[in-house]
Design a protein around this motif. Structure first.
Motif, PDB file in Angstrom:
ATOM      1  N   LEU A 200      92.620 -17.299 -23.392  1.00 59.16           N
ATOM      2  CA  LEU A 200      91.375 -16.595 -22.870  1.00 59.16           C
ATOM      3  C   LEU A 200      90.241 -17.579 -22.532  1.00 59.16           C
ATOM      4  N   ALA A 201      90.175 -18.746 -23.224  1.00 58.48           N
ATOM      5  CA  ALA A 201      88.875 -19.949 -23.307  1.00 58.48           C
ATOM      6  C   ALA A 201      89.380 -20.419 -22.011  1.00 58.48           C
ATOM      7  N   GLY A 202      90.598 -20.652 -21.545  1.00 59.27           N
ATOM      8  CA  GLY A 202      91.124 -21.260 -20.463  1.00 59.27           C
ATOM      9  C   GLY A 202      90.408 -20.642 -19.262  1.00 59.27           C
ATOM     10  N   ALA A 203      90.866 -19.326 -19.310  1.00 56.12           N
ATOM     11  CA  ALA A 203      90.453 -18.498 -18.281  1.00 56.12           C
ATOM     12  C   ALA A 203      89.046 -18.384 -17.875  1.00 56.12           C
TER      13      ALA A 203
ATOM     14  N   LEU B 117      85.208 -21.362 -10.735  1.00 55.65           N
ATOM     15  CA  LEU B 117      85.318 -20.609  -9.620  1.00 55.65           C
ATOM     16  C   LEU B 117      83.889 -20.110  -9.227  1.00 55.65           C
ATOM     17  N   ALA B 118      82.762 -19.953 -10.333  1.00 50.91           N
ATOM     18  CA  ALA B 118      81.549 -19.511  -9.767  1.00 50.91           C
ATOM     19  C   ALA B 118      80.987 -20.905  -9.023  1.00 50.91           C
TER      20      ALA B 118
ATOM     21  N   VAL C  12      90.827 -24.056 -10.388  1.00 48.30           N
ATOM     22  CA  VAL C  12      90.940 -22.449 -10.696  1.00 48.30           C
ATOM     23  C   VAL C  12      92.257 -21.921 -10.623  1.00 48.30           C
ATOM     24  N   VAL C  13      93.048 -22.374  -9.484  1.00 47.94           N
ATOM     25  CA  VAL C  13      94.520 -21.643  -9.448  1.00 47.94           C
ATOM     26  C   VAL C  13      95.295 -22.318 -10.700  1.00 47.94           C
TER      27      VAL C  13
ATOM     28  N   GLY D   2      88.851 -12.511 -18.202  1.00 47.45           N
ATOM     29  CA  GLY D   2      88.046 -13.915 -18.776  1.00 47.45           C
ATOM     30  C   GLY D   2      87.774 -14.748 -17.643  1.00 47.45           C
ATOM     31  N   MET D   3      88.386 -14.800 -16.465  1.00 47.14           N
ATOM     32  CA  MET D   3      87.764 -15.580 -15.552  1.00 47.14           C
ATOM     33  C   MET D   3      86.447 -15.019 -14.761  1.00 47.14           C
ATOM     34  N   ILE D   4      86.449 -13.497 -14.984  1.00 44.09           N
ATOM     35  CA  ILE D   4      85.160 -12.937 -14.313  1.00 44.09           C
ATOM     36  C   ILE D   4      84.170 -13.593 -15.448  1.00 44.09           C
TER      37      ILE D   4
END
Length: 344
Positions: A37-40, A47-48, A270-271, A289-291
């Motif tokens: 989750l931390a990695g995401a 990504l932002a 990101v990928v 998580g990424m969001i």
């Protein structure tokens, strides 16, 4: 040596043969989803920043040219790094074997099309919407699509049903979207511009799912999925550049700072983060998580870019998103099937 003889020998060495009525050995404890989750979240923060960089590049080179440059740079960096990685050839051999045995479909290798569309959407709308608004526009699409991807089992591993816990996490994400949108004075214009990011968010969850399947087929080596993503995305963008050149004319690029051209480097981060995390916590939890990382990153980037400080609604949205992602990433306690009954 025959398998039955090997199994018998191992059971004999253990001191007793397994009895049909004996209780099953205890299961290994479920692995925590905190690290993936931390990695995401870190991938979402990248990504932002990528959205800001590609949006600024699109302002003085054109959206299509900016997206093509970003994907091409990502493919170049990933290709160079591949020469220094071990085990890449066996990974591609396993991937080809999975394709030939139809354990993996060819369309699973086309996740980069969604990635290319995401980069194009960044160049088209990120500068107009701003980092925070663009990020929040992705939430609904990623959340709804992530629930579907996990429920249908399009990602790696077994399908993750839409349980109460997962629905609760998705509901928290929807609430996180509603908080800043309802508080914004120009909500109508924001919603109109957010159509493309919404569709890009849906496609991003699909990309995470199919890239996870490619990663699984390649023996959990992330690089085949990364290379295929950038190769297909670059092919899409180069085709768009050719069509635009033939039909009209590409805009003449204006001068800009060098950091506007660094989006492709962030795209690699990101990928790779998406491929590594989706195998552990699923499409929906990794997407949320990424969001969350995107929201936190956009809140930090706003003042650095000369925008007004984030209002309390955006901060509350980031907090609700993190809670929803943590709920979805928590390991489930699977119950053992009862004897004589049906499994869950």
């Amino acid at each position: 040596m025959p398998l039955s003889r090997t199994s018998h020998g191992r059971a004999h060495e253990a001191g007793r043969a397994p009895s049909p009525g004996a209780p099953a050995p205890p299961r290994a404890p479920a692995r925590s989803g905190a690290l993936p989750l931390a990695g995401a979240v870190a991938g979402g923060a990248a990504l932002a920043l990528e959205s800001v960089v590609n949006g600024r590049l699109g302002e003085h080179t054109g959206a299509v040219a900016a997206a093509a440059w970003s994907n091409t740079l990502s493919l170049g960096v990933a290709s160079v790094a591949a020469f220094f990685l071990a085990g890449l050839r066996p990974a591609f051999a396993a991937l080809l074997l999975a394709l030939r045995s139809r354990g993996l479909r060819p369309w699973h290798c086309l996740g980069g099309l969604a990635g290319g569309g995401m980069v194009l959407t960044q160049a088209l709308t990120a500068a107009a919407l701003g980092p925070a608004a663009f990020t929040l526009a992705l939430v609904a699409g990623q959340t709804l699509s992530g629930v579907v991807m996990d429920h249908l089992g399009l990602g790696p591993g077994t399908p993750r049903r839409a349980t109460r816990r997962r629905l609760s996490g998705g509901l928290l994400a929807v609430c996180a979207v509603a908080i800043p949108v309802l508080a914004a004075p120009d909500a109508g214009r924001t919603l109109a511009l957010a159509v493309l990011p919404f569709l890009a968010g849906c496609a991003l969850s699909w990309q995470m799912a199919v890239n996870g399947r490619v990663d699984e087929a390649a023996g959990h080596h992330p690089y085949p999925a990364v290379l295929l993503s950038f190769a297909t995305g670059t092919a899409l963008m180069v085709t768009a550049v050719v069509v635009l050149t033939v039909s009209s004319e590409l805009p003449r690029p204006r001068s800009g700072p060098l950091w506007h051209y660094a989006g492709g480097l962030l795209g690699c981060v990101v990928v790779l983060a998406a491929v590594l995390t989706v195998r552990r916590i699923g499409v929906l939890a990794a997407g949320l998580g990424m969001i969350s990382g995107q929201v936190l990153g956009s809140l930090a980037l706003g003042p650095l870019l000369g925008e007004p400080p984030a209002h309390q609604g955006a901060v509350a949205a980031a907090a609700v998103l993190l809670i929803g992602a943590a709920v979805l990433a928590a390991p489930s306690r699977a119950r053992a099937p009862r004897l004589g009954g049906r499994g869950d």
